[in-house]
Design an enzyme around this catalytic site. Structure first.
Site, PDB file in Angstrom:
ATOM      1  N   GLY A 275       0.879  -1.127  -0.169  1.00 29.67           N
ATOM      2  CA  GLY A 275      -0.176   0.091   0.040  1.00 29.67           C
ATOM      3  C   GLY A 275       0.726   1.267   0.208  1.00 29.67           C
TER       4      GLY A 275
ATOM      5  N   ASP B  97      13.552  -3.181  -5.469  1.00 26.89           N
ATOM      6  CA  ASP B  97      13.974  -4.339  -4.312  1.00 26.89           C
ATOM      7  C   ASP B  97      14.554  -5.460  -5.144  1.00 26.89           C
ATOM      8  OD1 ASP B  97      12.454  -3.075  -1.869  1.00 26.89           O
ATOM      9  OD2 ASP B  97      10.891  -3.024  -3.274  1.00 26.89           O
TER      10      ASP B  97
ATOM     11  N   HIS C 176       4.440   2.096  -7.713  1.00 27.31           N
ATOM     12  CA  HIS C 176       3.587   0.907  -7.911  1.00 27.31           C
ATOM     13  C   HIS C 176       2.498   0.842  -9.286  1.00 27.31           C
ATOM     14  CE1 HIS C 176       4.023   1.382  -3.681  1.00 27.31           C
ATOM     15  NE2 HIS C 176       4.367   0.177  -3.757  1.00 27.31           N
TER      16      HIS C 176
ATOM     17  N   LYS D 137      12.094  -3.763  -9.699  1.00 17.28           N
ATOM     18  CA  LYS D 137      13.709  -3.826  -9.666  1.00 17.28           C
ATOM     19  C   LYS D 137      14.132  -2.909  -8.410  1.00 17.28           C
ATOM     20  CE  LYS D 137      14.925  -4.676 -14.373  1.00 17.28           C
ATOM     21  NZ  LYS D 137      15.708  -4.348 -15.394  1.00 17.28           N
TER      22      LYS D 137
ATOM     23  N   ARG E 287       8.580   4.997   1.821  1.00 16.96           N
ATOM     24  CA  ARG E 287       9.390   5.280   3.014  1.00 16.96           C
ATOM     25  C   ARG E 287      10.057   7.108   2.777  1.00 16.96           C
ATOM     26  NH1 ARG E 287      10.867  -0.400   3.575  1.00 16.96           N
ATOM     27  NH2 ARG E 287      10.020  -0.904   5.543  1.00 16.96           N
TER      28      ARG E 287
HETATM   29  O1  PAF Z   1       7.781  -5.319  -1.891  1.00 15.07           O
HETATM   30  C1  PAF Z   1       6.780  -5.193  -0.934  1.00 15.07           C
HETATM   31  O2  PAF Z   1       6.053  -4.381  -1.059  1.00 15.07           O
HETATM   32  C2  PAF Z   1       6.519  -6.381  -0.141  1.00 15.07           C
HETATM   33  O3  PAF Z   1       7.773  -6.923   0.259  1.00 15.07           O
HETATM   34  C3  PAF Z   1       5.795  -7.426  -0.828  1.00 15.07           C
HETATM   35  C4  PAF Z   1       6.439  -7.966  -1.992  1.00 15.07           C
HETATM   36  C5  PAF Z   1       4.330  -6.802  -1.089  1.00 15.07           C
HETATM   37  C6  PAF Z   1       5.597  -8.547   0.273  1.00 15.07           C
HETATM   38  O4  PAF Z   1       4.902  -8.088   1.331  1.00 15.07           O
END
Ligand code: PAF
Length: 278
Positions: free
Chosen positions: A27, A147, A33, A145, A184
């Site tokens: 979220g 993460d 996103h 990417k 964040r």
């Molecule tokens: O990258 C994220 O937001 C989280 O690590 C995920 C993949 C939704 C798992 O909680």
């Protein structure tokens, strides 16, 4: 768009769908996103998103409590993206009993970099992602990417468990000054927000150094580390790795240049991560 809380309802809603494209999130959605959602749409239909701040992936003293929860605003954004289903379970919906069965990523990949500084993080991620995938049964699943290590670990998990979903990678979306978008970032003070793009600038300088033929990688890493310290950051790591397996490059790898430089550093109370492929 349908907001669904329970696993049973999600299953019922998606029954018969065999081209679902899924974007798991925690979220507090931003353009990063939304770009993953647009990418998902290119690979499947319907598009399903989950919103769940997963307690299993936060260690003691991390920011689980203060992680931003902005469901109403998120739903508005998802509505505009024409998402079919938003799965936003409560903790009790997703973990009706203590989640004692966990997915443990392998030592090498799971214990380095983020795994070293956030013990248990990848076990929490793998466990929730496995569970979400079993619930949504998507044909494709999209991860960012940004993460990088998470993407690699989840991809390997899906491969080794022969899970019937293709893992697709979305590019990192950045602000105009280079700062990677992240939920964040909102914790940064105005002064820290001005300083924050330094991380990306330094990663970029590592990339330039390597592309120009420099092979003294450890010296380059040390230079960036101490620059961050001098500017008031608390870096966890800055490390050049092979894209294929995140192991340290050997000399021929440096020449081949299929590398990625990854970093995590704290600015005040906010821990930022970023990476650039080389
Ligand atoms: O990258 C994220 O937001 C989280 O690590 C995920 C993949 C939704 C798992 O909680």
């Amino acid at each position: 768009m349908k907001l669904i809380r329970s696993i049973e309802e999600l299953r019922a809603q998606l029954r018969g769908q065999n081209r679902t494209a899924f974007v798991p999130t925690m979220g507090n959605l931003h353009e990063g996103h939304l770009s993953l959602i647009r990418l998902a749409r290119q690979h499947g239909d319907p598009v399903v998103t989950s919103i769940f701040v997963n307690p299993l992936q936060f260690g003691p003293g991390e920011d689980f409590e203060r992680y931003p929860r902005t469901l109403e605003a998120d739903l508005e954004k998802l509505q505009k993206e024409n998402v079919y289903v938003v799965f936003a379970p409560t903790e009790r919906d997703l973990y009706p009993q203590a989640q004692e069965y966990r997915v443990q990523p392998p030592g090498g990949l799971g214990d380095m970099l983020e795994g070293e500084f956030r013990p248990g993080f990848f076990q929490g991620v793998c466990t929730v992602v496995m569970k979400l995938l079993l619930c949504a049964q998507p044909r494709v699943t999209v991860f960012g990417k940004k993460d990088y290590q998470q993407l690699m670990i989840v991809r390997e998990m899906c491969k080794q468990f022969a899970m019937p979903t293709d893992v697709i990678a979305g590019e990192t979306i950045r602000d105009i000054d280079g700062l990677a978008l992240s939920s964040r970032n909102r914790f940064l003070t105005p002064e820290q927000r001005v300083e924050a793009p330094t991380l990306h600038r330094l990663l970029h300088s590592v990339r330039e150094d390597i592309l120009s033929g420099r092979q003294d990688i450890q010296r380059i890493e040390r230079r960036v580390f101490s620059t961050l310290v001098d500017r008031g950051w608390k870096p966890d790591y800055i490390s050049v790795r092979k894209q294929a397996d995140l192991r340290f490059p050997t000399e021929p790898d440096v020449v081949e240049q299929k590398l990625v430089v990854l970093a995590a550093a704290r600015l005040g109370s906010t821990r930022l991560i970023d990476n650039i492929e080389i």
